[in-house]
Every structure is written in structure tokens, then in C-alpha cells.
Design a protein around this motif. Structure first.
Motif, PDB file in Angstrom:
ATOM      1  N   GLY A 215      14.072   5.730   1.319  1.00  0.00           N
ATOM      2  CA  GLY A 215      14.378   5.841  -0.089  1.00  0.00           C
ATOM      3  C   GLY A 215      13.170   6.202  -0.920  1.00  0.00           C
ATOM      4  N   PRO A 216      13.306   6.087  -2.247  1.00  0.00           N
ATOM      5  CA  PRO A 216      12.252   6.525  -3.162  1.00  0.00           C
ATOM      6  C   PRO A 216      10.915   5.830  -2.909  1.00  0.00           C
ATOM      7  CG  PRO A 216      14.278   6.083  -4.352  1.00  0.00           C
ATOM      8  CD  PRO A 216      14.492   5.581  -2.970  1.00  0.00           C
ATOM      9  N   SER A 217       9.864   6.535  -3.285  1.00  0.00           N
ATOM     10  CA  SER A 217       8.511   5.996  -3.215  1.00  0.00           C
ATOM     11  C   SER A 217       7.872   6.113  -4.587  1.00  0.00           C
ATOM     12  CB  SER A 217       7.663   6.767  -2.193  1.00  0.00           C
ATOM     13  OG  SER A 217       8.203   6.663  -0.895  1.00  0.00           O
ATOM     14  N   ALA A 218       6.861   5.284  -4.833  1.00  0.00           N
ATOM     15  CA  ALA A 218       6.128   5.331  -6.093  1.00  0.00           C
ATOM     16  C   ALA A 218       4.658   5.590  -5.807  1.00  0.00           C
ATOM     17  CB  ALA A 218       6.290   4.028  -6.872  1.00  0.00           C
ATOM     18  N   PHE A 219       4.042   6.381  -6.671  1.00  0.00           N
ATOM     19  CA  PHE A 219       2.627   6.701  -6.556  1.00  0.00           C
ATOM     20  C   PHE A 219       2.004   6.670  -7.952  1.00  0.00           C
ATOM     21  CE2 PHE A 219       4.855   8.857  -3.160  1.00  0.00           C
ATOM     22  CZ  PHE A 219       4.075   8.598  -2.041  1.00  0.00           C
ATOM     23  N   THR A 220       0.732   6.307  -8.011  1.00  0.00           N
ATOM     24  CA  THR A 220      -0.017   6.410  -9.260  1.00  0.00           C
ATOM     25  C   THR A 220      -0.704   7.762  -9.292  1.00  0.00           C
ATOM     26  OG1 THR A 220      -0.398   4.026  -9.278  1.00  0.00           O
ATOM     27  CG2 THR A 220      -1.777   5.356 -10.704  1.00  0.00           C
ATOM     28  N   LEU A 221      -0.517   8.480 -10.375  1.00  0.00           N
ATOM     29  CA  LEU A 221      -1.051   9.844 -10.458  1.00  0.00           C
ATOM     30  C   LEU A 221      -2.521   9.813 -10.840  1.00  0.00           C
ATOM     31  CD1 LEU A 221       1.921  11.789 -12.049  1.00  0.00           C
ATOM     32  CD2 LEU A 221       1.197  11.715  -9.660  1.00  0.00           C
ATOM     33  N   LYS A 222      -3.316   9.529  -9.812  1.00  0.00           N
ATOM     34  CA  LYS A 222      -4.771   9.533  -9.947  1.00  0.00           C
ATOM     35  C   LYS A 222      -5.354  10.280  -8.756  1.00  0.00           C
ATOM     36  CE  LYS A 222      -5.251   5.115 -12.408  1.00  0.00           C
ATOM     37  NZ  LYS A 222      -5.867   3.766 -12.373  1.00  0.00           N
ATOM     38  N   PRO A 223      -6.491  10.935  -8.934  1.00  0.00           N
ATOM     39  CA  PRO A 223      -7.124  11.618  -7.802  1.00  0.00           C
ATOM     40  C   PRO A 223      -7.347  10.658  -6.634  1.00  0.00           C
ATOM     41  CG  PRO A 223      -8.190  12.255  -9.850  1.00  0.00           C
ATOM     42  CD  PRO A 223      -7.245  11.126 -10.192  1.00  0.00           C
ATOM     43  N   GLY A 224      -7.006  11.123  -5.444  1.00  0.00           N
ATOM     44  CA  GLY A 224      -7.186  10.318  -4.249  1.00  0.00           C
ATOM     45  C   GLY A 224      -5.967   9.531  -3.836  1.00  0.00           C
ATOM     46  N   SER A 225      -5.013   9.341  -4.746  1.00  0.00           N
ATOM     47  CA  SER A 225      -3.818   8.570  -4.398  1.00  0.00           C
ATOM     48  C   SER A 225      -2.638   9.455  -4.024  1.00  0.00           C
ATOM     49  CB  SER A 225      -3.426   7.639  -5.551  1.00  0.00           C
ATOM     50  OG  SER A 225      -3.080   8.391  -6.701  1.00  0.00           O
ATOM     51  N   VAL A 226      -2.662  10.722  -4.414  1.00  0.00           N
ATOM     52  CA  VAL A 226      -1.635  11.691  -4.033  1.00  0.00           C
ATOM     53  C   VAL A 226      -2.338  13.000  -3.690  1.00  0.00           C
ATOM     54  CG1 VAL A 226       0.185  10.689  -5.459  1.00  0.00           C
ATOM     55  CG2 VAL A 226      -1.309  12.450  -6.425  1.00  0.00           C
ATOM     56  N   PRO A 227      -1.686  13.907  -2.941  1.00  0.00           N
ATOM     57  CA  PRO A 227      -2.306  15.210  -2.694  1.00  0.00           C
ATOM     58  C   PRO A 227      -2.650  15.906  -4.009  1.00  0.00           C
ATOM     59  CG  PRO A 227      -0.372  14.905  -1.295  1.00  0.00           C
ATOM     60  CD  PRO A 227      -0.380  13.766  -2.268  1.00  0.00           C
ATOM     61  N   PRO A 228      -3.784  16.592  -4.073  1.00  0.00           N
ATOM     62  CA  PRO A 228      -4.162  17.271  -5.313  1.00  0.00           C
ATOM     63  C   PRO A 228      -3.078  18.189  -5.852  1.00  0.00           C
ATOM     64  CG  PRO A 228      -6.012  17.269  -3.789  1.00  0.00           C
ATOM     65  CD  PRO A 228      -4.833  16.714  -3.028  1.00  0.00           C
ATOM     66  N   ALA A 229      -2.335  18.842  -4.963  1.00  0.00           N
ATOM     67  CA  ALA A 229      -1.267  19.737  -5.422  1.00  0.00           C
ATOM     68  C   ALA A 229      -0.187  18.974  -6.165  1.00  0.00           C
ATOM     69  CB  ALA A 229      -0.664  20.491  -4.232  1.00  0.00           C
ATOM     70  N   TRP A 230       0.102  17.753  -5.742  1.00  0.00           N
ATOM     71  CA  TRP A 230       1.089  16.922  -6.445  1.00  0.00           C
ATOM     72  C   TRP A 230       0.590  16.581  -7.843  1.00  0.00           C
ATOM     73  CZ3 TRP A 230       3.917  12.604  -3.336  1.00  0.00           C
ATOM     74  CH2 TRP A 230       4.466  13.143  -2.158  1.00  0.00           C
ATOM     75  N   LEU A 231      -0.665  16.178  -7.914  1.00  0.00           N
ATOM     76  CA  LEU A 231      -1.226  15.764  -9.202  1.00  0.00           C
ATOM     77  C   LEU A 231      -1.130  16.902 -10.209  1.00  0.00           C
ATOM     78  CD1 LEU A 231      -2.706  13.382 -10.576  1.00  0.00           C
ATOM     79  CD2 LEU A 231      -4.843  14.436  -9.845  1.00  0.00           C
ATOM     80  N   ASP A 232      -1.519  18.084  -9.785  1.00  0.00           N
ATOM     81  CA  ASP A 232      -1.479  19.238 -10.680  1.00  0.00           C
ATOM     82  C   ASP A 232      -0.054  19.588 -11.088  1.00  0.00           C
ATOM     83  OD1 ASP A 232      -4.220  19.382 -10.445  1.00  0.00           O
ATOM     84  OD2 ASP A 232      -4.182  20.934  -8.891  1.00  0.00           O
ATOM     85  N   ALA A 233       0.894  19.469 -10.143  1.00  0.00           N
ATOM     86  CA  ALA A 233       2.268  19.908 -10.407  1.00  0.00           C
ATOM     87  C   ALA A 233       3.064  18.898 -11.224  1.00  0.00           C
ATOM     88  CB  ALA A 233       2.983  20.192  -9.091  1.00  0.00           C
ATOM     89  N   LEU A 234       2.810  17.597 -11.032  1.00  0.00           N
ATOM     90  CA  LEU A 234       3.671  16.574 -11.629  1.00  0.00           C
ATOM     91  C   LEU A 234       3.302  16.227 -13.064  1.00  0.00           C
ATOM     92  CD1 LEU A 234       4.053  14.193  -8.560  1.00  0.00           C
ATOM     93  CD2 LEU A 234       5.899  15.444  -9.682  1.00  0.00           C
TER      94      LEU A 234
END
Length: 271
Positions: A215-234
Motif C-alpha cells: 500500500g501507500p508509502s510516505a516520504f519527507t521531501l528533503k535531499p537524501g530521503s527520496v531520489p533527486p528526480a522525485w524531489l524535483d518532480a513532486l
């Protein structure tokens, strides 16, 4: 993280009292790493749950995937583990299997935005995939949960089919908005709740999927916690959006990947 522990527990009505009648004191705001002060005296012997604050969001339901930040420490006050430092809340899948009863009582039926404290012997507070490192099963642990929300395991954008990688998407493309959302804006530093699929390039074989994980996952949008491409896109998108996000090999191990991400919810630091 799927947390499973077969146990039958008796919960004391005193809800967190120690032998001398005192409680651990928890300070700090919801969503921030709590400061926990352990009282003098010996803890009680049975798991105890205390509602520290009640949120205003949707109540979690049996069968939900519950997303929560958690701080775990020994009765001595020494930290054991937490999800705040890693910027990725834990995912607890209540899918009918035997999740720890202490966690079920702490997390199910609670409004999103609630902060809950659990005081319990380690054997009844931790799942098998959380090692008892440096503690014995009878040692007392103090857990503080910040409940971000509960979501159905198959949660998706309303009225939409499951996400699929566009046939013409390549790793060199820019992120692409497939569906425009109209909900809250996703901000840098906020927590974002998503469903996603990931395909390997160039075979386009699906190699990862939140649906397969439970099911769903949660992430904090900070460098190092998600792929850089995700951070830029989201960042700057809105709840209800579906995005196609190419990630080059430099974004992680295993070579380039193609992601399709559904934005289900966002929780700002002020939530």
C-alpha cells in the motif's frame, strides 16, 4: 515495514502509569521528533497506551495501511530507534495478519494528526523484523507515534486505473504530468503520501511497486530521503496528480528507472 507479532495482551486502565503513579512526559509539536522525559520509579509490567493529543483527520480503520512517525527509547531514556532522523515514516499494514496488538491498539481508530504514547515490555512492543538489539524481551520501551493517516491498501486517484509507465517515456525525458491534481500543493520539506510503480530501463519490466509492497508509502521531501528526480518532480504538484518521472542511473543503484507516481496526500510541517 510490515510489523507482525502474535500476542494476546491485557491493557491496564491506568494508561501509562508507572509503579509510583507517574508518566513519561512528552513535549514537542506533532510531526517533530518528541522530547521524552522518563520519570523516576519502575515502569508497570503491562502495555499501557496514552493519547497525548488528538488530531482532526480521518480515523484509521481496520484493514488500513497506517503511516506514522515513531520514536522508540528505553526506559532509561536512551534512544533505541526513530523514523524522524531518516525522514521516512513507518508503514504498518493491517491486512488481517497478526500485527502486534500493542500497535493495533495504539494506531487503529485514531484520527490522523494524533500523538500516542505506548509504554510496553520490548517483547510485546517490537515486531520480529525489528531486532532486540541491546534490550531484553522484558525491558520496558517507550514509543511515541505521530499518526499521519490511514489509507486503503489499494488507494489510488479517484476514478482512475492503476498507474502504468507511458510507452514513449525514456530516462532522458523531463518529468511529465499525466493527470493534474486539484488538491493541496506539495511543498519542499513536507511529507507526501504516494503510490508508485517503477520500471527498469530499457526492458520496462516493473521492478518495484507500492501496491506489491502492501500500500501507500510516505516520504519527507528533503535531499537524501527520496531520489533527486522525485524531489524535483513532486515539489509544486498537487494532491490528485499522476506523474511520469524518469530517473537516470545516477539517482540510485540498478541503472535508470521509470516511475509513475500518484500523489494521494501531503502533510505540511505545520500539520
Amino acid at each position: 515495514m510490515r510489523l507482525i507479532w502474535p500476542a494476546l495482551l491485557v491493557f491496564a486502565a491506568s494508561c501509562g502509569l508507572t509503579d509510583d503513579g507517574s508518566l513519561p512526559v512528552v513535549t514537542g509539536t506533532f510531526g517533530s521528533k518528541p522530547l521524552v522525559t522518563i520519570p523516576k520509579g519502575k515502569p508497570g509490567r503491562t502495555p499501557r497506551i496514552t493519547v497525548l493529543s488528538t488530531g482532526t483527520g480521518r480515523r484509521t480503520l481496520p484493514g488500513d495501511v497506517v503511516l506514522a512517525d515513531v520514536d522508540i527509547r528505553r526506559w532509561s531514556g536512551q534512544p533505541y530507534m526513530n523514523t524522524y532522523d531518516g525522514n521516512q515514516p513507518t508503514t504498518v499494514v493491517f491486512d488481517g495478519r497478526q500485527v502486534a496488538e500493542t500497535w493495533r491498539r495504539s494506531l487503529i481508530g485514531r484520527p490522523a494528526g494524533s500523538r500516542i504514547m505506548l509504554v510496553s515490555p520490548a517483547a510485546e512492543a517490537l515486531a520480529p523484523n525489528v531486532p532486540l538489539t541491546g534490550v531484553s524481551p522484558s525491558d520496558t520501551l517507550v514509543l511515541v507515534f505521530d499518526i499521519l493517516g490511514g489509507y486503503p491498501p489499494d488507494a489510488r486517484l479517484v476514478g482512475r486505473t492503476l498507474p502504468a509507465v507511458p510507452a514513449d517515456l525514456t530516462p532522458s525525458d523531463r518529468p511529465r504530468t499525466l493527470i493534474d491534481g486539484s488538491g493541496a500543493e506539495v511543498r519542499a520539506g513536507s511529507k507526501v503520501v504516494i503510490q508508485y510503480v517503477a520500471a527498469k530501463w530499457p526492458s520496462r519490466t516493473v521492478v518495484d511497486s507500492s501496491y506489491r509492497r502492501g500500500g501507500p508509502s510516505a516520504f519527507t521531501l528533503k535531499p537524501g530521503s527520496v531520489p533527486p528526480a522525485w524531489l524535483d518532480a513532486l515539489v509544486g504538484q498537487h494532491v490528485g496528480s499522476r506523474l511520469a518521472v524518469p530517473a537516470p542511473a545516477a539517482d540510485g543503484a540498478g541503472g535508470p528507472k521509470l516511475y509513475v507516481i500518484d500523489v494521494l496526500d501531503t502533510l505540511t510541517p505545520e500539520f
